[in-house]
Design an enzyme around this catalytic site. Structure first.
Site, PDB file in Angstrom:
ATOM      1  N   ARG A  85       0.867  -1.172   0.000  1.00  0.00           N
ATOM      2  CA  ARG A  85       0.000   0.000   0.000  1.00  0.00           C
ATOM      3  C   ARG A  85       0.912   1.233   0.000  1.00  0.00           C
ATOM      4  NH1 ARG A  85      -2.095  -3.479   4.110  1.00  0.00           N
ATOM      5  NH2 ARG A  85      -4.183  -4.286   3.617  1.00  0.00           N
ATOM      6  N   TYR A  96      -9.260 -11.241  -6.614  1.00  0.00           N
ATOM      7  CA  TYR A  96      -8.261 -11.189  -7.685  1.00  0.00           C
ATOM      8  C   TYR A  96      -8.357 -12.368  -8.654  1.00  0.00           C
ATOM      9  CZ  TYR A  96      -6.256  -7.525  -4.820  1.00  0.00           C
ATOM     10  OH  TYR A  96      -6.088  -6.372  -4.102  1.00  0.00           O
ATOM     11  N   ARG A 102      -0.550  -2.729  -6.657  1.00  0.00           N
ATOM     12  CA  ARG A 102      -0.809  -3.757  -5.644  1.00  0.00           C
ATOM     13  C   ARG A 102      -1.791  -4.802  -6.183  1.00  0.00           C
ATOM     14  NH1 ARG A 102      -1.167  -4.915   0.042  1.00  0.00           N
ATOM     15  NH2 ARG A 102      -3.296  -5.318   0.744  1.00  0.00           N
ATOM     16  N   HIS A 113      -3.977  -9.355   4.109  1.00  0.00           N
ATOM     17  CA  HIS A 113      -5.428  -9.385   4.267  1.00  0.00           C
ATOM     18  C   HIS A 113      -5.798 -10.234   5.482  1.00  0.00           C
ATOM     19  CE1 HIS A 113      -6.208  -8.570  -0.294  1.00  0.00           C
ATOM     20  NE2 HIS A 113      -6.009  -7.466   0.390  1.00  0.00           N
ATOM     21  N   LYS A 172      -2.024  -2.298   7.936  1.00  0.00           N
ATOM     22  CA  LYS A 172      -3.226  -1.804   8.595  1.00  0.00           C
ATOM     23  C   LYS A 172      -3.406  -2.461   9.958  1.00  0.00           C
ATOM     24  CE  LYS A 172      -6.191  -0.499   4.678  1.00  0.00           C
ATOM     25  NZ  LYS A 172      -7.471  -0.792   3.996  1.00  0.00           N
ATOM     26  N   HIS A 224      -2.339   2.301  -6.351  1.00  0.00           N
ATOM     27  CA  HIS A 224      -2.870   1.074  -5.749  1.00  0.00           C
ATOM     28  C   HIS A 224      -3.082  -0.022  -6.799  1.00  0.00           C
ATOM     29  CE1 HIS A 224      -4.209  -0.560  -1.948  1.00  0.00           C
ATOM     30  NE2 HIS A 224      -5.256  -1.119  -2.535  1.00  0.00           N
TER      31      HIS A 224
END
Length: 297
Positions: free
Chosen positions: A147, A275, A243, A266, A171, A240
């Protein structure tokens, strides 16, 4: 045991054990039949099914024009079928529990082809010091699936050249180790040894990537440089998007969903499954062309 025998037993089990209605049982039986017939078509043994197989089955159903509600029913059926298969010792665990029901209105991410990614990254002018920095920055974002905030916050102390690993602060204060390849290693080392010292001018700056003042680069600064790359290359994207492309190209190389989930940081596998919207054939062709080309350089 034939497919019909298995389906008949599953149907009876739903009604007698799970106490579901005949209508629900019939719906689940149809979904289970679709899945079993797909396994036969793909030459996949029932006992060897993976989560990725389940995801690809659902994507096939989606490409056939089935609505989100139908896919949600398919997932519910697969969960019930998975529970049955575990009790009958076909599966060790109910893999279908890892599937997330589709959310209405969820948009698929924009993904660049390998050729577009190359065009974008090759548009950087590395004859200038900041170009050398950008070359390392965007190569790392792409090859590690970072990110923007993770790239901006990457610390010098968290780059391990010998192991080809970086420790990423993601995150929710979660950390993860992400490997980087030889190309990224060369670009990063060139920047850190030849350019970064001139920018920081002896000051103790913890972050890897700095701006022309020698201060930690901001997300706005990264966006601005990326817009210049867009204009030069003619490739329309966002930072982004690199990514997203990283994740898609990894799946092209045969990486399993759990590995991609870990690399992206994730917390939920269902976030990673988005994806898989690119077909297997497209992925394989792109990956083969890209990596064979890299080997011949």
């Amino acid at each position: 045991m034939t497919i019909q025998d298995l389906l008949d037993q599953f149907y009876a089990d739903i009604i007698l054990v799970n106490r579901m209605s005949e209508m629900t049982a019939q719906t689940y039986r149809i979904s289970a039949q679709e899945f079993l017939e797909w396994l036969v078509q793909e030459k996949i043994k029932l006992r060897e099914v993976t989560v990725q197989n389940l995801v690809y089955f659902l994507m096939k159903r989606k490409t056939q024009g089935n609505a989100e509600l139908t896919l949600a029913k398919d997932i519910s059926a697969l969960r019930a079928f998975g529970e049955y298969l575990v009790r009958k010792n076909y599966w060790h665990e109910n893999l279908a529990l890892l599937l997330d029901r589709p959310k209405a209105g969820r948009h698929l991410p924009k993904v660049l082809s390998v050729e577009q990614t190359d065009e974008l990254l090759s548009s950087i002018d590395t004859s200038e010091p900041l170009g050398v920095r950008d070359d390392a920055l965007f190569e790392l974002i792409y090859s590690c699936g970072l990110r923007i905030s993770e790239a901006c916050g990457l610390l010098v102390s968290n780059v391990h050249f010998e192991e080809h690993l970086i420790l990423v602060h993601g995150k929710g204060d979660k950390e993860r180790l992400v490997p980087f390849g030889e190309v990224a290693a060369q670009k990063l080392k060139k920047y850190m040894e030849e350019v970064r010292p001139e920018l920081v001018k002896g000051r103790n700056i913890s972050e890897v990537f700095v701006n022309y003042k020698g201060e930690p680069i901001s997300r706005k600064g990264v966006w601005k440089r990326f817009q210049q790359m867009e204009a030069l290359s003619g490739v329309k994207a966002k930072v982004h998007t690199l990514r997203h492309s990283f994740a898609t190209h990894l799946l092209a190389g045969g990486a399993d969903l759990r590995s991609v989930q870990e690399l992206l940081g994730h917390s939920d596998l269902s976030t990673t499954t988005i994806y898989t919207h690119v077909t297997d054939t497209q992925l394989e062709d792109a990956h083969k062309k890209y990596f064979e080309g890299k080997q011949n350089e």
